[in-house]
Design a protein around this motif. Structure first.
Motif: not given
Length: 109
Positions: A48-64
């Protein structure tokens, strides 16, 4: 730097990068837990966390969504929690699908 969310109404600040650093990075098989659904949740949230501190929305939705499947397997005891989570996921997914490029990172929502 880390991604922070400040809730002015409740005077709470969440530091997501600090929180994510405490998530174990081992599969449930190493922890001697036998749940492929739990493995899916752990794997999904790890990305979910990419580029050090950015939360990737697509990955977060997939994880949820993976977490929702795990909760739904909990039976009637977790039915209300699962319905609430699913309802909230649907709302965010609708917003995300309107403009996936503009909503790439959670902070942009």
């Amino acid at each position: 730097t880390s991604f922070r969310y400040k809730d002015p109404e409740n005077n709470i600040t969440w530091d997501f990068a600090k929180f994510a650093s405490h998530i174990p990075h081992s599969s449930s098989s190493k922890l001697n837990l036998r749940s492929s659904k739990l493995d899916d949740v752990v794997r999904c949230f790890a990305s979910v966390i990419q580029d050090g501190n950015q939360i990737d929305t697509s990955q977060l939705l997939k994880a949820c969504r993976a977490h929702l499947v795990l909760i739904q397997s909990g039976g009637s005891a977790l039915r209300l929690v699962a319905k609430d989570l699913e309802s909230n996921l649907q709302k965010v997914e609708i917003l995300f699908k309107k403009s996936p490029r503009d909503a790439k990172h959670l902070i942009s929502l």
